[in-house]
Structure formats: structure tokens, C-alpha cells
Design a protein around this motif. Structure first.
Motif, PDB file in Angstrom:
ATOM      1  N   THR A 150       0.838  -1.187   0.000  1.00 20.86           N
ATOM      2  CA  THR A 150       0.000   0.000   0.000  1.00 20.86           C
ATOM      3  C   THR A 150       0.879   1.245   0.000  1.00 20.86           C
ATOM      4  O   THR A 150       1.804   1.369   0.797  1.00 20.86           O
ATOM      5  N   LEU A 151       0.583   2.153  -0.927  1.00 24.88           N
ATOM      6  CA  LEU A 151       1.237   3.450  -0.995  1.00 24.88           C
ATOM      7  C   LEU A 151       0.247   4.524  -0.553  1.00 24.88           C
ATOM      8  O   LEU A 151      -0.969   4.358  -0.704  1.00 24.88           O
ATOM      9  N   TYR A 152       0.782   5.616  -0.014  1.00 22.70           N
ATOM     10  CA  TYR A 152      -0.090   6.680   0.491  1.00 22.70           C
ATOM     11  C   TYR A 152       0.222   7.986  -0.226  1.00 22.70           C
ATOM     12  O   TYR A 152       1.355   8.455  -0.235  1.00 22.70           O
ATOM     13  N   VAL A 153      -0.815   8.555  -0.843  1.00 27.22           N
ATOM     14  CA  VAL A 153      -0.695   9.818  -1.566  1.00 27.22           C
ATOM     15  C   VAL A 153      -1.422  10.885  -0.765  1.00 27.22           C
ATOM     16  O   VAL A 153      -2.642  10.791  -0.547  1.00 27.22           O
ATOM     17  N   ASN A 154      -0.676  11.888  -0.325  1.00 26.74           N
ATOM     18  CA  ASN A 154      -1.251  12.973   0.463  1.00 26.74           C
ATOM     19  C   ASN A 154      -1.598  14.125  -0.473  1.00 26.74           C
ATOM     20  O   ASN A 154      -0.730  14.678  -1.141  1.00 26.74           O
ATOM     21  N   ILE A 155      -2.871  14.491  -0.522  1.00 22.28           N
ATOM     22  CA  ILE A 155      -3.337  15.581  -1.378  1.00 22.28           C
ATOM     23  C   ILE A 155      -3.812  16.720  -0.484  1.00 22.28           C
ATOM     24  O   ILE A 155      -4.627  16.515   0.422  1.00 22.28           O
ATOM     25  N   ALA A 156      -3.283  17.895  -0.733  1.00 22.81           N
ATOM     26  CA  ALA A 156      -3.614  19.057   0.087  1.00 22.81           C
ATOM     27  C   ALA A 156      -5.049  19.501  -0.171  1.00 22.81           C
ATOM     28  O   ALA A 156      -5.594  19.300  -1.264  1.00 22.81           O
ATOM     29  N   PRO A 157      -5.680  20.127   0.831  1.00 27.27           N
ATOM     30  CA  PRO A 157      -7.083  20.559   0.664  1.00 27.27           C
ATOM     31  C   PRO A 157      -7.247  21.693  -0.342  1.00 27.27           C
ATOM     32  O   PRO A 157      -8.378  21.974  -0.761  1.00 27.27           O
ATOM     33  N   GLN A 158      -6.148  22.353  -0.731  1.00 27.16           N
ATOM     34  CA  GLN A 158      -6.261  23.441  -1.701  1.00 27.16           C
ATOM     35  C   GLN A 158      -6.626  22.954  -3.091  1.00 27.16           C
ATOM     36  O   GLN A 158      -7.041  23.741  -3.941  1.00 27.16           O
ATOM     37  N   ALA A 159      -6.457  21.641  -3.354  1.00 35.13           N
ATOM     38  CA  ALA A 159      -6.616  21.119  -4.716  1.00 35.13           C
ATOM     39  C   ALA A 159      -7.998  20.524  -4.944  1.00 35.13           C
ATOM     40  O   ALA A 159      -8.491  19.735  -4.133  1.00 35.13           O
ATOM     41  N   ARG A 160      -8.632  20.897  -6.058  1.00 35.72           N
ATOM     42  CA  ARG A 160      -9.843  20.236  -6.538  1.00 35.72           C
ATOM     43  C   ARG A 160      -9.443  19.422  -7.761  1.00 35.72           C
ATOM     44  O   ARG A 160      -9.106  19.969  -8.809  1.00 35.72           O
ATOM     45  N   ILE A 161      -9.450  18.101  -7.618  1.00 37.78           N
ATOM     46  CA  ILE A 161      -8.947  17.210  -8.665  1.00 37.78           C
ATOM     47  C   ILE A 161      -9.882  17.237  -9.874  1.00 37.78           C
ATOM     48  O   ILE A 161     -11.095  17.035  -9.751  1.00 37.78           O
ATOM     49  N   THR A 164       4.391   6.569 -12.051  1.00 28.74           N
ATOM     50  CA  THR A 164       3.987   7.842 -11.452  1.00 28.74           C
ATOM     51  C   THR A 164       2.483   7.891 -11.245  1.00 28.74           C
ATOM     52  O   THR A 164       1.720   7.168 -11.899  1.00 28.74           O
ATOM     53  N   ILE A 165       2.082   8.750 -10.317  1.00 29.05           N
ATOM     54  CA  ILE A 165       0.686   9.155 -10.242  1.00 29.05           C
ATOM     55  C   ILE A 165       0.632  10.607 -10.696  1.00 29.05           C
ATOM     56  O   ILE A 165       1.466  11.431 -10.281  1.00 29.05           O
ATOM     57  N   GLU A 166      -0.272  10.911 -11.593  1.00 30.64           N
ATOM     58  CA  GLU A 166      -0.391  12.250 -12.151  1.00 30.64           C
ATOM     59  C   GLU A 166      -1.821  12.726 -12.009  1.00 30.64           C
ATOM     60  O   GLU A 166      -2.760  11.950 -12.194  1.00 30.64           O
ATOM     61  N   PHE A 167      -1.964  13.985 -11.676  1.00 30.39           N
ATOM     62  CA  PHE A 167      -3.313  14.538 -11.665  1.00 30.39           C
ATOM     63  C   PHE A 167      -3.281  16.023 -11.982  1.00 30.39           C
ATOM     64  O   PHE A 167      -2.294  16.718 -11.726  1.00 30.39           O
ATOM     65  N   THR A 168      -4.356  16.464 -12.575  1.00 26.95           N
ATOM     66  CA  THR A 168      -4.554  17.869 -12.901  1.00 26.95           C
ATOM     67  C   THR A 168      -5.566  18.433 -11.914  1.00 26.95           C
ATOM     68  O   THR A 168      -6.576  17.785 -11.615  1.00 26.95           O
ATOM     69  N   TYR A 169      -5.268  19.628 -11.414  1.00 28.82           N
ATOM     70  CA  TYR A 169      -6.158  20.182 -10.390  1.00 28.82           C
ATOM     71  C   TYR A 169      -6.331  21.678 -10.571  1.00 28.82           C
ATOM     72  O   TYR A 169      -5.515  22.363 -11.203  1.00 28.82           O
ATOM     73  N   THR A 170      -7.405  22.164 -10.003  1.00 28.12           N
ATOM     74  CA  THR A 170      -7.681  23.592  -9.910  1.00 28.12           C
ATOM     75  C   THR A 170      -7.578  23.991  -8.450  1.00 28.12           C
ATOM     76  O   THR A 170      -8.056  23.266  -7.573  1.00 28.12           O
ATOM     77  N   ARG A 171      -6.940  25.117  -8.182  1.00 24.86           N
ATOM     78  CA  ARG A 171      -6.824  25.574  -6.801  1.00 24.86           C
ATOM     79  C   ARG A 171      -8.149  26.158  -6.331  1.00 24.86           C
ATOM     80  O   ARG A 171      -8.758  26.981  -7.019  1.00 24.86           O
ATOM     81  N   ARG A 172      -8.580  25.744  -5.152  1.00 27.81           N
ATOM     82  CA  ARG A 172      -9.810  26.275  -4.578  1.00 27.81           C
ATOM     83  C   ARG A 172      -9.564  27.681  -4.031  1.00 27.81           C
ATOM     84  O   ARG A 172      -8.474  27.971  -3.527  1.00 27.81           O
ATOM     85  N   PRO A 173     -10.545  28.547  -4.070  1.00 25.31           N
ATOM     86  CA  PRO A 173     -10.409  29.844  -3.384  1.00 25.31           C
ATOM     87  C   PRO A 173     -10.188  29.615  -1.891  1.00 25.31           C
ATOM     88  O   PRO A 173     -10.841  28.761  -1.283  1.00 25.31           O
ATOM     89  N   PHE A 174      -9.254  30.349  -1.309  1.00 30.11           N
ATOM     90  CA  PHE A 174      -8.955  30.138   0.104  1.00 30.11           C
ATOM     91  C   PHE A 174     -10.081  30.687   0.958  1.00 30.11           C
ATOM     92  O   PHE A 174     -10.485  31.846   0.825  1.00 30.11           O
ATOM     93  N   ALA A 175     -10.590  29.841   1.858  1.00 27.53           N
ATOM     94  CA  ALA A 175     -11.690  30.249   2.738  1.00 27.53           C
ATOM     95  C   ALA A 175     -11.464  29.752   4.154  1.00 27.53           C
ATOM     96  O   ALA A 175     -12.415  29.565   4.911  1.00 27.53           O
ATOM     97  N   GLY A 176     -10.203  29.522   4.531  1.00 34.13           N
ATOM     98  CA  GLY A 176      -9.915  28.973   5.848  1.00 34.13           C
ATOM     99  C   GLY A 176      -9.860  30.039   6.923  1.00 34.13           C
ATOM    100  O   GLY A 176      -9.819  31.248   6.660  1.00 34.13           O
ATOM    101  N   THR A 177      -9.835  29.569   8.173  1.00 35.07           N
ATOM    102  CA  THR A 177      -9.686  30.435   9.331  1.00 35.07           C
ATOM    103  C   THR A 177      -8.435  30.015  10.097  1.00 35.07           C
ATOM    104  O   THR A 177      -7.742  29.071   9.714  1.00 35.07           O
TER     105      THR A 177
END
Length: 736
Positions: free
Chosen positions: A82-93, A184-197
Motif C-alpha cells: 500500500t502506498l499513500y498519496v497525500n493531497i492538500a485541501p487546496q486542490a480540486r482534482i 507515477t501518479i499524475e493529476f490535474t487540479y484547480t486551486r480552490r479559493p482560500f476560505a480557511g480560518t
């Protein structure tokens, strides 16, 4: 790792590299000069590409998603990893795919072996195993709905068969290799507008793919030592949350813009930094003009911390750390540095002195203490249990102090709580390795099984080393299988190692030889923040590249133990104080001190000698470590580049694992590619610690036995000469 003369390498650089190679990249119009010393390609890296439509594409080799080196070797009838891919919350795949280059044993040809791929326990695809003479590349399109923010588990399951009749599930013919460098694992993403606190800080500052890559620390134009320290602590606050990544850290100066559409806590802020998350730091007098807040609404005693969308890019954040004076700004930064700080779910906070811890060095993961006992669970090894398998492995990872010294009499004691199942072959064993060297074995030979508590194993303390250590427990379980087609039932094979097991450390002494860049590599010593000895950090000047270099190094050193250098002295200057000192600067700036008698002239006792035979560094970065001329038995470590630009780039390369892992000796030089890294042993060393006199003499005699024999021979010769003289004198005196 090759070890060559530092001066020789620098001289070779001057001979081999044309003059145009010394020009700053932005000033040169010619193509980059080939690096003749870089004989090997750099290790695989995660690549992020910005597309024309504003989206981003990430390519991550599978080799960077696992701690083990080399290919994935799946052996057995039903093998998996098992491999683990960490994806940040800023990315919309938007879309994703997995590229697998693999090969399987030709013995399985015609038996339909295949690979099953799943993500987060959801079946994705299966591909036929390649039993041909070469590997194949398969593309698997991934359902973007199967990927989520955080860690995603990719399971590779090899279903393998080489015969229909009487197959042994452990047969060596059952194997599949996956090339992790070219898969490789490849993905294209759009950055989400930042709305964090502020409550989302730990999620926003994520080590995942598509997360924090560049950080720009923004200040007003005038810089003093407070800004130097604030930037260093901010860099540590970011790096400690990123766990294993060091972002691209830069410094930029704030300028004001008039905008009616910008949002967030800093709507009037503009910088020359692109594609970066921003952290604006300074007093209200310095940066208040860029903020949407009225400084009068914040009391003199409060620190002000805020987060919101960046005015330059709404998909990225800007963090504000401010206050009416330096002390209140420090309170805001102290709160930012504590990952456990109880922020409310708001975009801004006011920090009082009693809310934040100041003027103290702390570390989230410190080395173990001598003379203490620790359970395996305390050290992260919980109860490990296996059934139906012939092999089980568990590892205990911990760190010993950098100045740890073991004598011949010191003993490390293990008290193991373990059990194993019945009806196993009497040649089943539990093997124990320390730092990958076999040290002990326990037989698991009771046919009725056994449960043991507190089984004692004594190991010489010298098997442990300063810095990281690993104690591995490898159980080999066997069961007799009689007959050609005997059922291969392994379900009765069982083993358990309890987390309540203990490791008891001796009350060891401290003694260490310096300089030792290898020790700094592994533990940060003496600049890690966990030592009792005081240390300082100096920047040669206040230029933006020098600031970025200091902040990047501070982030790397703090990340080793997730430390916080709140109580470390940081300043601008060239003269090191009378304690362990890290000095960072361009060689052109450091020349006055490097050429001065302060470093180059031996002291009265002859111990202080030249740290470096000066030469033009060219594109090289350099680190030199030696005894501090300001005080005996303290360390001075100088990190430099030829000019400001090469210094910043050199430090960014140095903190990469491919470079940092090669640090050793007393000096090193490097360029962008890891194969250019060269080290030099320290010429003059010294020792610090509380080792008792007798042990110290024995230690040094063991290090240089020939010298000891010569000394003892000289002493014996001297004693014999004196006795012979006395004998002749007495004979003459007694003659009539």
C-alpha cells in the motif's frame, strides 16, 4: 561518498568553468553551461507545472510515496503493498491517472497472473502481468471521486500462479516488480479559493501534493534583527507543520496598492512574488498601511494574528503577524508556532502574553534520555500481531543524544512481552537487529505455543549510536508440510509483540568530537534546539537572499526535532559570539572576516588555524566548520556562496534530502546536482563532554594505539635511562 580536497575542487571549478558561468542567471543570455562534475542525474522529484488555462499538473514518482528504496517487489501467491498519496485541501482534482511500469516472472506465462489496483479500498482496475522479457507500461485512469484531501491509500495486489497443481504460495517463481522511478501518479487540479480560518492552519499548511510549495515572508523595507528572528520562527512554524518538506522560502518587500476589489486582511498589499503564499510581519507602524484593520482596535499588550485570501491570488493565503511593538509581534508569532494553539474558528485573533510561550526552546520530538526506561508504545511501536504468515517484522525507531557516549560496561536492556502460536516447527525464531546488524535470537520452539512477559535481553550499549537508531524484531515462523500436494495451511502461525515491552537505557556519559557535519546532518547538533548548550545564528547582511538562506537553514534544523528557536540569539554581523555559532553569508561579504587575523592567525596555544584556503567558489555552495576563535570548545559553522544569488540557491539545494544526506566531515561543497557534493575531513578537532578522566584516556588510546605505544615506549625508555644513570652513580659512589 567521495572525499576530496576542498581547495582542489574549487581550483578545478575555476579551471573548468568559463567566465560566463559566474554571471548571475538573469544577467546571462547564453545557454546554461554543462556541469561536467554532475555525472549522474538528480533523484526523481515531484514536478508541478502550471498549465495555460490556469490549472496545475502534478507528477509524483511512486519512489517518493514510500520510505523503502528501490522497486516494489511483490512475491507470493497473494502479495500486496500500500502506498499513500497525500493531497492538500487546496486542490480540486479534475482528472488523475496512474502509470505503472512492471514486469513479472516468465514462469507464470499462461496462468493469468494480474495486478489488482484499489484506492481507499475501492476497486479501480486490474491489469495483466507482463511475463515477457521486458517490462510494460500501463495507464490506469483514476476516478477523481475516489481521491480526497489528506492521505489516500493506493493498494497494489498481485494475484500470481505458476501451476494449477500443488502450487506452493511462497514459491520463488511468484514475483512481480514495479519500477517506482518510472511509475507515477499524475493529476490535474484547480486551486480552490482560500476560505480557511485560524482554526484551519494545520490543514492549510499541508505537506500534501498541491499544498504549500513557496512561502514569501514580507516585511517593510527597513530590516533589523527582530525581522531576522521573526522570519526564522515563521519559517520553523511552516516547516514543522510540513513534517518532511522544506518549502521554497523567500523574502520580499511590501508595497502599497489602491484596490477596491481586493479582499482579506491585507487588501492593499503588493509584492513581487508570484505563486507564493504570503506571511506579512512587522509592527503596525511598519505594515499598518497594508491592512484593513484599525490598529487602535488592538491594545498595546496584544499580538495580532490574522489569515485570509492573498490579495495577489485568492487561491492562496496571507497571514498577518503584527502588533504595536516588537514584543507584541513576537506574541503573535509564538502563537503561530504552536501547532496545538487553541485558535477559534475566526480569521483574526488577539494574543496576550499569558496565551503564548515565549523565550524558550522546545521540541516536539526530542532524543531519549540516558538512565530512563521507555515502553515500545511510548516510542511509537504499538502491539504488533500477525496470523497466517511465515514472516513478521516490527521496528522500534528512536534517537539517542548527539553527544551520547557508551563505555564497555554500559548495558541496554530489553524486556519483551510476546507470544506465539502452537504447532509450529521448533526452528521458528525471533531475530533481533540493531541498526540492521544482527544481535540476538530467541527460539520459538514450544509445540504448545507460549506467552512470555519481561523476557530480558542484554545488549552492549555501544550498539546504539548518537542520533537515529532502529531496533528490528523479525519473526520467522515455520510449519511442516508433508507430501507433494499437502495443503498449504498457515493459519495457525501466529506471533504477537506487545507495546508494553520495555527498553531500559544506561546512565551514559557525554563526549563528542567536533567539528562533525555528519552529526549535524542526523541530529542538528549543536544547532537543533534540544541541546543545553547555547548557540547563535548570524546573517552576514540584511539582503533578501541572505535572509532567505538563514530562514531556510533554520527551518531545516528546526524540522529535525520540530523545534522552536524562540530563545536563540539571532543578529547581523561577522564576528561570532563566544558560543556555538552558525554564520550565513555571501563570500564577498564574508571576505573581511575570512581574511582577517581573527580567523587566519593561530592563537597563542596554536589551536585556531585557518578554516578555509580561500578560493573563488564560482557556482559552488560551501559549508566549513571548525573551533570558534571567540571561545575554546565552541563551534563555528560558516555557510556561504560566492554572492547573494548563489548563496540563496546553494542553501535551497543543501536542504534537499539528496544533498543534506551527504554532509560529513568538517567541510563540504556542492552545486545543484547531488553528484557534485564533495566533503573534506576536519583537520583539527576537539572534544566536549563530561567523560571521566580514566575513560577519556582509554578512549583516546584506543583511537590512536600507535601514538599510545610510542608515548609508553618513550616513558619506559625515560624511566630506564634514569634508573641506569642512578645505578652508575651508585656504583661510582660505592667504589673504594
Amino acid at each position: 561518498m567521495k572525499k576530496i580536497s576542498l581547495s582542489a575542487l574549487c581550483a578545478a571549478s575555476l579551471i573548468s568553468i568559463p567566465a560566463t558561468a559566474q554571471i548571475a542567471p538573469e544577467a546571462s543570455t547564453s545557454a546554461p553551461f554543462a556541469d561536467v562534475y554532475a555525472r549522474y542525474e538528480a533523484p526523481a522529484q515531484i514536478q508541478t507545472e502550471k498549465l495555460a488555462d490556469g490549472r496545475y499538473k502534478v507528477r509524483a514518482p511512486l519512489s517518493l510515496l514510500r520510505s523503502a528504496q528501490g522497486s516494489i517487489h511483490l512475491s507470493g501467491a497473494n502479495a500486496r503493498e500500500t502506498l499513500y498519496v497525500n493531497i492538500a485541501p487546496q486542490a480540486r482534482i479534475d482528472d488523475a491517472r496512474l502509470l505503472l511500469r512492471h514486469a513479472s516472472s516468465s514462469a507464470m506465462d499462461g496462468m493469468s497472473p494480474h495486478l489488482r489496483v484499489s484506492i481507499n479500498q475501492q476497486f479501480i482496475a486490474q491489469v495483466k502481468a507482463s511475463t515477457s522479457q521486458t517490462s510494460v507500461l500501463d495507464e490506469i485512469v483514476l476516478d477523481k471521486q475516489a481521491l480526497s484531501s489528506g492521505f489516500n491509500a493506493i493498494e497494489l495486489n498481485a494475484i500470481q500462479r505458476h501451476t494449477i497443481e500443488c502450487q506452493d504460495p511462497t514459491s520463488p517463481e511468484l514475483w512481480t516488480d514495479i519500477d517506482t522511478l518510472r511509475s507515477t501518479i499524475e493529476f490535474t487540479y484547480t486551486r480552490r479559493p482560500f476560505a480557511g480560518t485560524l482554526a484551519d492552519l494545520d490543514a492549510a499548511i499541508s505537506p500534501g501534493l498541491a499544498g504549500i510549495e513557496k512561502i514569501s515572508i514580507v516585511t517593510a523595507e527597513n530590516i533589523n534583527k527582530s525581522h531576522l528572528k521573526w522570519g526564522a520562527l515563521i519559517s520553523q512554524a511552516i516547516a514543522n507543520r510540513l513534517d518532511y518538506k522544506i518549502p521554497d522560502i523567500s523574502h520580499s518587500t511590501a508595497t502599497r496598492i489602491e484596490s477596491e476589489t481586493a479582499i482579506g486582511p491585507a487588501p492593499y498589499l503588493s509584492t513581487n512574488t508570484q505563486d507564493s503564499d504570503l506571511i506579512l510581519v512587522g509592527t503596525f507602524e511598519e505594515i499598518g498601511q497594508y491592512l484593513s484593520i484599525d490598529p487602535a482596535s488592538v491594545s498595546q499588550e496584544e499580538g495580532y494574528l490574522a489569515i485570509g485570501p492573498s490579495p495577489a491570488d485568492p487561491s492562496r493565503f496571507v497571514i498577518i503577524a503584527s502588533g504595536h511593538n516588537a514584543k507584541s509581534v513576537g506574541l503573535a508569532i509564538d502563537a503561530l508556532g504552536l501547532s496545538s494553539f487553541p485558535f477559534a474558528d475566526t480569521n483574526e485573533a488577539r494574543i496576550l502574553e499569558e496565551d503564548a510561550v515565549s523565550n524558550v526552546n522546545f521540541a516536539a520530538s526530542a532524543p531519549l534520555q540516558s538512565g530512563k526506561s521507555y515502553t515500545f508504545k511510548d516510542l511509537g511501536l504499538n502491539t504488533t500481531s500477525i496470523t497466517g504468515s511465515q514472516y513478521a517484522q516490527a521496528a522500534l525507531n528512536f534517537e539517542m543524544p548527539a553527544n551520547y557516549f557508551a563505555t564497555e560496561q554500559d548495558i541496554v536492556e530489553l524486556e519483551l512481552d510476546y507470544a506465539y502460536g502452537a504447532a509450529q516447527d521448533p526452528d521458528s525464531v525471533l531475530n533481533i537487529f540493531v541498526n540492521d546488524v544482527f544481535r540476538k535470537a530467541i527460539t520459538l520452539s514450544n509445540p504448545d505455543g507460549e506467552a512470555t512477559a519481561g523476557y530480558k535481553i542484554l545488549l552492549p550499549s555501544r550498539v546504539l549510536q548518537p542520533g537515529p537508531n532502529k531496533v528490528s524484531f523479525k519473526a520467522e515462523l515455520n510449519k511442516s508440510q508433508i507430501g507433494k500436494c499437502a495443503p498449504r495451511n498457515l493459519r495457525n502461525l501466529a506471533f504477537i509483540l506487545e507495546g508494553s515491552s520495555l527498553i531500559r537505557l544506561p546512565d551514559a556519559q557525554t563526549y563528542v568530537e567536533l567539528p562533525n557535519l555528519g552529526l549535524m546532518k542526523n541530529t542538528g547538533y549543536p544547532y537543533s534546539g534540544v541541546e543545553t548548550e547555547k548557540f547563535s545564528i548570524l546573517a552576514a547582511d540584511a539582503t533578501s537572499p541572505n535572509l532567505a538562506a538563514v530562514w531556510t537553514l533554520t527551518a531545516k534544523l528546526g524540522q529535525i526535532h520540530k523545534a522552536w528557536f524562540s530563545n536563540v540569539d539571532m543578529d547581523f554581523g561577522l564576528v561570532p559570539p563566544a558560543n556555538n555559532t552558525l554564520l550565513v553569508g555571501a563570500k564577498s561579504t564574508l571576505d573581511p572576516i575570512l581574511k582577517s587575523p581573527f580567523i587566519l592567525t593561530p592563537s597563542n596555544n596554536g589551536r585556531h588555524k585557518s578554516l578555509y584556503e580561500l578560493a573563488n567558489l564560482g557556482r559552488n555552495g560551501a559549508v566549513i566548520s571548525g573551533e570558534n576563535p571567540s571561545a575554546n570548545e565552541t563551534l563555528l559553522t560558516v555557510v556561504m556562496g560566492q554572492n547573494a544569488s548563489t548563496l540563496e540557491n546553494a542553501v535551497k539545494n543543501l536542504v534537499e534530502p539528496s544533498h543534506w544526506s551527504q554532509l560529513d566531515g568538517g567541510a563540504a561543497v556542492w552545486r545543484e546536482k547531488p553528484s557534485t557534493f564533495a566533503t573534506q575531513s576536519a583537520q583539527d578537532t576537539y572534544f566536549v563532554g563530561n567523560l571521566e578522566a580514566a575513560e577519556r584516556i582509554a578512549f583516546h588510546n584506543a583511537k590512536t594505539p600507535l601514538k599510545w605505544l610510542l608515548i609508553m615506549g618513550g616513558l619506559l625508555f625515560g624511566v630506564a635511562s634514569i634508573l641506569a644513570f642512578v645505578a652508575r652513580y651508585m656504583r661510582k659512589r660505592n667504589q673504594p
